[in-house]
Scaffold this motif. Sequence first.
Motif, mmCIF file in Angstrom:
data_model
loop_
_atom_site.group_PDB
_atom_site.id
_atom_site.type_symbol
_atom_site.label_atom_id
_atom_site.label_comp_id
_atom_site.label_asym_id
_atom_site.label_seq_id
_atom_site.Cartn_x
_atom_site.Cartn_y
_atom_site.Cartn_z
ATOM 1 N N THR A 272 1.014 8.842 1.324
ATOM 2 C CA THR A 272 0.921 9.036 -0.135
ATOM 3 C C THR A 272 -0.471 9.562 -0.513
ATOM 4 O O THR A 272 -0.620 10.315 -1.471
ATOM 5 N N TYR B 169 1.435 3.151 -2.059
ATOM 6 C CA TYR B 169 1.212 3.644 -3.424
ATOM 7 C C TYR B 169 -0.132 4.349 -3.482
ATOM 8 O O TYR B 169 -1.123 3.862 -2.923
ATOM 9 N N GLY C 251 -5.519 4.554 7.417
ATOM 10 C CA GLY C 251 -6.293 3.363 7.091
ATOM 11 C C GLY C 251 -7.773 3.688 6.968
ATOM 12 O O GLY C 251 -8.172 4.841 7.115
ATOM 13 N N GLN D 63 6.357 5.646 5.206
ATOM 14 C CA GLN D 63 5.222 6.537 5.370
ATOM 15 C C GLN D 63 5.042 6.807 6.868
ATOM 16 O O GLN D 63 4.779 5.883 7.638
HETATM 17 C C1 BTN Z 1 -7.069 -0.173 5.412
HETATM 18 O O1 BTN Z 1 -7.341 0.312 6.515
HETATM 19 O O2 BTN Z 1 -7.182 -1.376 5.185
HETATM 20 C C2 BTN Z 1 -6.618 0.729 4.290
HETATM 21 C C3 BTN Z 1 -5.149 1.001 4.364
HETATM 22 C C4 BTN Z 1 -4.628 1.856 3.225
HETATM 23 C C5 BTN Z 1 -3.162 2.137 3.367
HETATM 24 C C6 BTN Z 1 -2.582 2.823 2.179
HETATM 25 S S1 BTN Z 1 -0.822 2.881 2.223
HETATM 26 C C7 BTN Z 1 -0.802 3.963 0.874
HETATM 27 C C8 BTN Z 1 -1.931 4.943 1.088
HETATM 28 N N1 BTN Z 1 -1.506 6.035 1.920
HETATM 29 C C9 BTN Z 1 -2.154 6.053 3.096
HETATM 30 O O3 BTN Z 1 -1.962 6.891 4.006
HETATM 31 N N2 BTN Z 1 -3.025 5.044 3.163
HETATM 32 C C10 BTN Z 1 -3.006 4.267 1.940
#
Ligand code: BTN
Length: 241
Positions: free
Chosen positions: A13, A56, A40, A35
């Motif tokens: 997203t 989201y 991350g 997804q």
């Molecule tokens: C982390 O590493 O803690 C952050 C993770 C973030 C994940 C969200 S899912 C929606 C959005 N799209 C992505 O590709 N990543 C973020």
Amino acid sequence: MSRLCYLPVVDSTNLWCKQHADQLEDGDAVYSQCQTKGRGRLGRSWQNAPGSALYYTVFLKGEMTDPASLPLAASLAVSRALEKVFGARTQIKWPNDLLINGKKLVGILCEGVPSGIVCGIGVNLTQSKEFWQKAQLPYATSLEASGIQPGEAAAERLAKELSAQFAPGGGLEAFRQKGFAALRQEYCAACVNLGRRVVFEGGEGLVKDVDGEGRLVVETEAGERRVFTGEVQVGGIYGQL
Ligand code: BTN
């Protein structure tokens, strides 16, 4: 009025919003439950759990006093939304992981584009304990695995509440106008780092405070340090001693 669009399957997203940034207005958002290339923090990937999680992303391009603190403000917005929609009480591991019973429930990834910021949020809704064991993520959890039944249309209900938080004039308006200082008290009340020992890039010590710019104030043997970037390991969280 901000738009919220459902995508049945998407690579990420965040990527989608970056690719469509020229067509998006401030507060417009997309969400999915599948997804294939979730991203991350710190170059990691984000686990896909088709139908069991919310992915989201909201696009922000309005005036913002303190964009560097957006990840912290976003974690509070998600925490408020989870309480409102599911009655879930979460804590924040600085800067922006949301925890429930000491395990990670939500990850947030904010990324800048020339015309604004995309703020992506992954919320674990109904994955089972076995799912996390198989994925070898012992410190992750979902609402359901922590004893909260999200109920019907959970992803849609949560996405709508998130959009109410992020839309211009919504729950984060004070942050947009005044910066992190406007949220500091509420953030500190939810932050698990306070009063705990942390290891950060370049040192370790006891967390005394989170300052008005969202930095961790850490008392180290070499004196006070203010930490704003990087990974922080917190004593007692995710198996840290
Ligand atoms: C982390 O590493 O803690 C952050 C993770 C973030 C994940 C969200 S899912 C929606 C959005 N799209 C992505 O590709 N990543 C973020």
